[in-house]
Design an enzyme around this catalytic site. Structure first.
Site, mmCIF file in Angstrom:
data_model
loop_
_atom_site.group_PDB
_atom_site.id
_atom_site.type_symbol
_atom_site.label_atom_id
_atom_site.label_comp_id
_atom_site.label_asym_id
_atom_site.label_seq_id
_atom_site.Cartn_x
_atom_site.Cartn_y
_atom_site.Cartn_z
ATOM 1 N N TYR A 1 -50.503 -34.607 54.504
ATOM 2 C CA TYR A 1 -50.932 -33.214 54.586
ATOM 3 C C TYR A 1 -52.306 -33.070 53.934
ATOM 4 C CZ TYR A 1 -45.852 -32.739 55.202
ATOM 5 O OH TYR A 1 -44.551 -32.894 55.610
ATOM 6 N N PRO B 1 -37.187 -26.273 60.221
ATOM 7 C CA PRO B 1 -35.848 -25.678 60.276
ATOM 8 C C PRO B 1 -35.786 -24.436 61.157
ATOM 9 C CG PRO B 1 -36.915 -25.124 58.202
ATOM 10 C CD PRO B 1 -37.807 -26.121 58.890
ATOM 11 N N THR C 1 -38.957 -19.034 69.169
ATOM 12 C CA THR C 1 -37.791 -19.238 70.013
ATOM 13 C C THR C 1 -36.510 -18.671 69.420
ATOM 14 O OG1 THR C 1 -37.308 -21.398 69.047
ATOM 15 C CG2 THR C 1 -38.775 -21.351 70.959
#
Length: 281
Positions: A55, A203, A208
């Protein structure tokens, strides 16, 4: 936050952590906001912060340290290693599980996080060119040397988890997993059987969750958001699941953490659990 907890890497962590991947690290107002968000997460009861060398190629680890060091008692900062930046490669990076590289990454993570020991170091990806036993064996040696407290894996199958456990103890597995993406159900089950923490990344699938009729219906019944419902489902899915939703929004942070107080009825959980079957899994 609710008292839902789990023993992980020698710490008793709340079962909703925070994934720092999305946080801006550039030295401007966005970075200041990221620091404030990390501090707010800890104030609200988060006891697990997940970061990685990948990251920002170390910038995210440095951000976590700037925001939270000296770390409050009971806070577990987990990071990951095993991906090498390669500007000459089409993908910009390659998996590297060599001993020399893993040792260097651990030393760099210790410096960036400003600690003498990484409480939970996770192998970000398995290098297919090197035997898995050799890769986790290096981490085991680093644990014996006191540089690592506990060892985790990421994006592994149940068979790979079992293979790794023949060489070292595994404290956590971090795989992509959510109510609409159940590929790693066998890994969740294997972790539960062994008492290994399962940290689902992604998670919540953006855009959606609310579009699924069952999720939307349960959210209305509980006067909750779709995001809270799918996080509550994860918490109910297994006692070893510790979701690590990430966000750069203070409002979304509060929304996510509130999911720990959401109680699904057996009927609601069963309706949600059947979503995978309805998708043809």
């Amino acid at each position: 936050m609710t008292t839902l907890t789990l023993d992980l890497a020698g710490s008793r962590v709340h079962r909703l952590g925070f994934g720092a991947m999305r946080l801006a690290t550039e030295p401007d107002d966005a970075r200041f906001a990221s620091i404030e968000l990390l501090r707010r997460a800890v104030e609200l009861g988060v006891t697990l912060i997940d970061t990685a060398h990948l990251y920002g190629w170390g910038a995210n680890e440095e951000l976590v340290a700037e925001a939270l060091h000296p770390y409050p008692e009971g806070l577990l900062v987990a990071t990951k290693l095993g991906v090498e930046r390669r500007r000459d490669h089409p993908d910009g990076a390659v998996y590297n599980g060599s001993e020399r590289f893993l040792r260097r990454q651990v030393d760099d993570a210790l410096r960036r996080l400003r600690v003498d020991r990484i409480a939970l170091m996770q192998l970000h990806r398995i290098d297919p060119a090197i035997p898995l036993a050799d890769q986790v064996g290096v981490l085991g040696d680093l644990r014996d040397e006191g540089k690592i407290g506990h060892i985790g894996l990421s994006e592994v199958s149940a068979a790979q988890l079992a293979e790794a456990r023949e060489t070292v103890d595994i404290a956590s597995v971090q795989n992509r997993y959510n109510i609409l993406d159940r590929e790693y159900d066998p890994v969740v089950d294997a972790c539960e059987q062994a008492g290994i923490a399962f940290l689902p990344w992604r998670p919540v699938v953006a855009g959606t969750a609310g579009a699924t009729a069952v999720i939307a219906a349960v959210a209305r019944e509980l006067d909750a958001t779709a995001t809270q419902v799918v996080l509550a489902w994860l918490l109910r899915r297994s006692r070893v699941v510790v979701p690590i939703p990430g966000t750069a929004s203070p409002g979304h942070l509060i929304e996510n953490l509130a999911a720990a107080r959401l109680e699904l009825t057996d009927h609601q959980y069963e309706r949600l659990d059947r979503i995978a079957a309805s998708k043809g899994r």
